[in-house]
Design a protein around this motif. Structure first.
Motif, PDB file in Angstrom:
ATOM      1  N   GLU A 260      -0.245   8.138 -14.216  1.00  0.00           N
ATOM      2  CA  GLU A 260       0.910   8.301 -15.096  1.00  0.00           C
ATOM      3  C   GLU A 260       1.366   6.924 -15.569  1.00  0.00           C
ATOM      4  O   GLU A 260       1.572   6.021 -14.752  1.00  0.00           O
ATOM      5  N   VAL A 261       1.522   6.781 -16.875  1.00  0.00           N
ATOM      6  CA  VAL A 261       2.052   5.535 -17.424  1.00  0.00           C
ATOM      7  C   VAL A 261       3.468   5.826 -17.924  1.00  0.00           C
ATOM      8  O   VAL A 261       3.672   6.677 -18.787  1.00  0.00           O
TER       9      VAL A 261
ATOM     10  N   THR B 272       0.834  -1.230   0.000  1.00  0.00           N
ATOM     11  CA  THR B 272       0.000   0.000   0.000  1.00  0.00           C
ATOM     12  C   THR B 272       0.856   1.263   0.000  1.00  0.00           C
ATOM     13  O   THR B 272       0.355   2.343  -0.287  1.00  0.00           O
ATOM     14  N   ARG B 273       2.157   1.128   0.319  1.00  0.00           N
ATOM     15  CA  ARG B 273       3.017   2.314   0.300  1.00  0.00           C
ATOM     16  C   ARG B 273       3.423   2.696  -1.118  1.00  0.00           C
ATOM     17  O   ARG B 273       3.979   3.761  -1.339  1.00  0.00           O
ATOM     18  N   ARG B 274       3.176   1.804  -2.079  1.00  0.00           N
ATOM     19  CA  ARG B 274       3.580   2.105  -3.444  1.00  0.00           C
ATOM     20  C   ARG B 274       2.484   2.898  -4.150  1.00  0.00           C
ATOM     21  O   ARG B 274       1.291   2.683  -3.912  1.00  0.00           O
ATOM     22  N   LEU B 275       2.908   3.809  -5.010  1.00  0.00           N
ATOM     23  CA  LEU B 275       1.974   4.699  -5.714  1.00  0.00           C
ATOM     24  C   LEU B 275       1.233   3.919  -6.794  1.00  0.00           C
ATOM     25  O   LEU B 275       1.817   3.553  -7.808  1.00  0.00           O
ATOM     26  N   GLN B 276      -0.036   3.664  -6.566  1.00  0.00           N
ATOM     27  CA  GLN B 276      -0.814   2.831  -7.481  1.00  0.00           C
ATOM     28  C   GLN B 276      -1.210   3.586  -8.748  1.00  0.00           C
ATOM     29  O   GLN B 276      -1.705   2.981  -9.693  1.00  0.00           O
ATOM     30  N   PHE B 277      -0.983   4.899  -8.754  1.00  0.00           N
ATOM     31  CA  PHE B 277      -1.357   5.688  -9.932  1.00  0.00           C
ATOM     32  C   PHE B 277      -0.149   5.982 -10.832  1.00  0.00           C
ATOM     33  O   PHE B 277      -0.208   6.822 -11.702  1.00  0.00           O
ATOM     34  N   GLN B 278       0.951   5.303 -10.554  1.00  0.00           N
ATOM     35  CA  GLN B 278       2.142   5.430 -11.372  1.00  0.00           C
ATOM     36  C   GLN B 278       2.474   4.019 -11.872  1.00  0.00           C
ATOM     37  O   GLN B 278       2.873   3.170 -11.076  1.00  0.00           O
ATOM     38  N   ILE B 279       2.249   3.792 -13.149  1.00  0.00           N
ATOM     39  CA  ILE B 279       2.416   2.438 -13.690  1.00  0.00           C
ATOM     40  C   ILE B 279       3.589   2.420 -14.667  1.00  0.00           C
ATOM     41  O   ILE B 279       3.564   3.104 -15.683  1.00  0.00           O
ATOM     42  N   CYS B 280       4.607   1.645 -14.315  1.00  0.00           N
ATOM     43  CA  CYS B 280       5.786   1.548 -15.172  1.00  0.00           C
ATOM     44  C   CYS B 280       5.639   0.322 -16.074  1.00  0.00           C
ATOM     45  O   CYS B 280       5.578  -0.815 -15.594  1.00  0.00           O
TER      46      CYS B 280
ATOM     47  N   ARG C   4      -1.451  10.649 -18.157  1.00  0.00           N
ATOM     48  CA  ARG C   4      -0.146  11.192 -18.487  1.00  0.00           C
ATOM     49  C   ARG C   4       0.731  10.037 -18.986  1.00  0.00           C
ATOM     50  O   ARG C   4       0.762   8.967 -18.368  1.00  0.00           O
ATOM     51  N   ILE C   5       1.421  10.241 -20.090  1.00  0.00           N
ATOM     52  CA  ILE C   5       2.284   9.181 -20.625  1.00  0.00           C
ATOM     53  C   ILE C   5       3.714   9.715 -20.705  1.00  0.00           C
ATOM     54  O   ILE C   5       3.971  10.710 -21.375  1.00  0.00           O
ATOM     55  N   THR C   6       4.620   9.065 -19.998  1.00  0.00           N
ATOM     56  CA  THR C   6       6.012   9.508 -20.013  1.00  0.00           C
ATOM     57  C   THR C   6       6.905   8.370 -20.502  1.00  0.00           C
ATOM     58  O   THR C   6       6.458   7.227 -20.627  1.00  0.00           O
ATOM     59  N   THR C   7       8.143   8.703 -20.774  1.00  0.00           N
ATOM     60  CA  THR C   7       9.083   7.656 -21.169  1.00  0.00           C
ATOM     61  C   THR C   7      10.409   7.896 -20.450  1.00  0.00           C
ATOM     62  O   THR C   7      10.633   8.974 -19.897  1.00  0.00           O
ATOM     63  N   LEU C   8      11.246   6.893 -20.424  1.00  0.00           N
ATOM     64  CA  LEU C   8      12.521   7.021 -19.715  1.00  0.00           C
ATOM     65  C   LEU C   8      13.385   8.100 -20.354  1.00  0.00           C
ATOM     66  O   LEU C   8      13.348   8.277 -21.566  1.00  0.00           O
TER      67      LEU C   8
END
Lengths: 207, 207
Positions: free
Chosen positions: A145-146, A80-88, A173-177
């Protein structure tokens, strides 16, 4: 190899053939490993075989992120400490381990199980892209964020583009490395593509 | 390694730990091999595990020469075309395979199962030397040749000398491998010990 015909035991021969089917293990190394195993106590050999056979029988994949897991929900998704709205989004199980090893990422993952590659006959439907889209749609996409963490080669770029097309209408939001010079890299020896990306993706200097 | 703590599956972790217990396989290679196995069809993984576990359960040793075998008498000892009065004494199963691969030897073998090494705590009674002496004594010793094919290091020389002492009273012929320059070796680069042995053991030139 000449040695192949010289087995006096088919049991040893079978073991050597199995071991030499592993990538990067030649028949000489396989023989060395088999003879090493043979010298071990009986219970060690059986433990070795058991732990390998459990790869076939006990391994499960997380129903959320498709990471390898012992349980239906993997420890990362269940944390539960991990950000569930940030998907890598990554290609493989191994990539999750590499990113976890950095200790820099606190979100969750989505394992594609491969990469789009017409040459290798891997299409979008062979990967977990549909599941990714459903997963994002189920959340509040505008808060999500993906992060596309795929290789920088043609297949990686193609897959990124395909996923981008599937996700853009959801409004996440879509980001890349970041691509650029490696840590400690010398400017003089960088290839021009990498250097170009490094300049285009320059960031504010925050000392 | 950082990666060790990052497993989301204890099944995978166990397999990686087992595989990395093999000599020359680090934890990164072990992970690579485990993930490779994981991608294989279930029956391939089980076949791999089965063929390894059979090393613990099915392997037997020839009751005559102590070579690895599926049967009580190994195929080499059972082969009537092989010279039963020429016994090549070797350290390990692997040495038999190396000599067999040359195709130059038509006698039988005797596998010691190690070499005398006070440092490693291996004494004569840990090896099959007593069985060798009994085997020679049972034959007609004066017609028998024992070829000592052991390493040229201190342990090998010690073991040769010990066996020689045990056998000399039986009156069998005792020979040892030729030592000298390797095939195609350059005189200029040979070490002086090897070159010295090559000169001392010179042979008639037969063109």
């Amino acid at each position: 190899m000449a040695i192949q015909g010289k087995f006096t035991s088919s049991t040893l021969q079978d073991a050597v053939e199995s071991i030499s089917s592993l990538p990067g293990v030649g028949s000489r190394s396989a023989l060395r490993l088999a003879l090493h195993l043979l010298k071990q106590p009986r219970e060690n050999i059986l433990h070795f075989a058991e732990s390998v056979s459990r790869l076939a029988t006990d391994v499960r994949y997380c129903s959320v992120c498709h990471m390898i897991s012992d349980t239906d929900i993997c420890p990362i998704c269940a944390d539960t400490r991990r950000l569930q709205f940030q998907i890598c989004v990554v290609e493989s199980v191994r990539d999750v381990m590499s990113i976890e090893a950095t200790g820099q990422y606190h979100g969750v993952y989505h394992v594609l199980g491969g990469i789009i590659s017409p040459i290798a006959g891997v299409g979008p439907s062979d990967l977990t892209i549909k599941e990714l889209v459903a997963r994002v749609a189920e959340k509040n996409p505008s808060d999500t964020e993906v992060i596309l963490a795929l290789s920088g080669d043609v297949e990686g770029e193609t897959t990124c583009f395909y996923i981008y097309r599937q996700l853009e209408r959801l409004g996440c939001r879509i980001t890349t490395l970041a691509r650029g010079l490696g840590f400690g890299d010398d400017l003089e020896y960088a290839d021009s593509l990498t250097l170009g990306r490094s300049i285009a993706g320059r960031q504010e200097f925050k000392p």
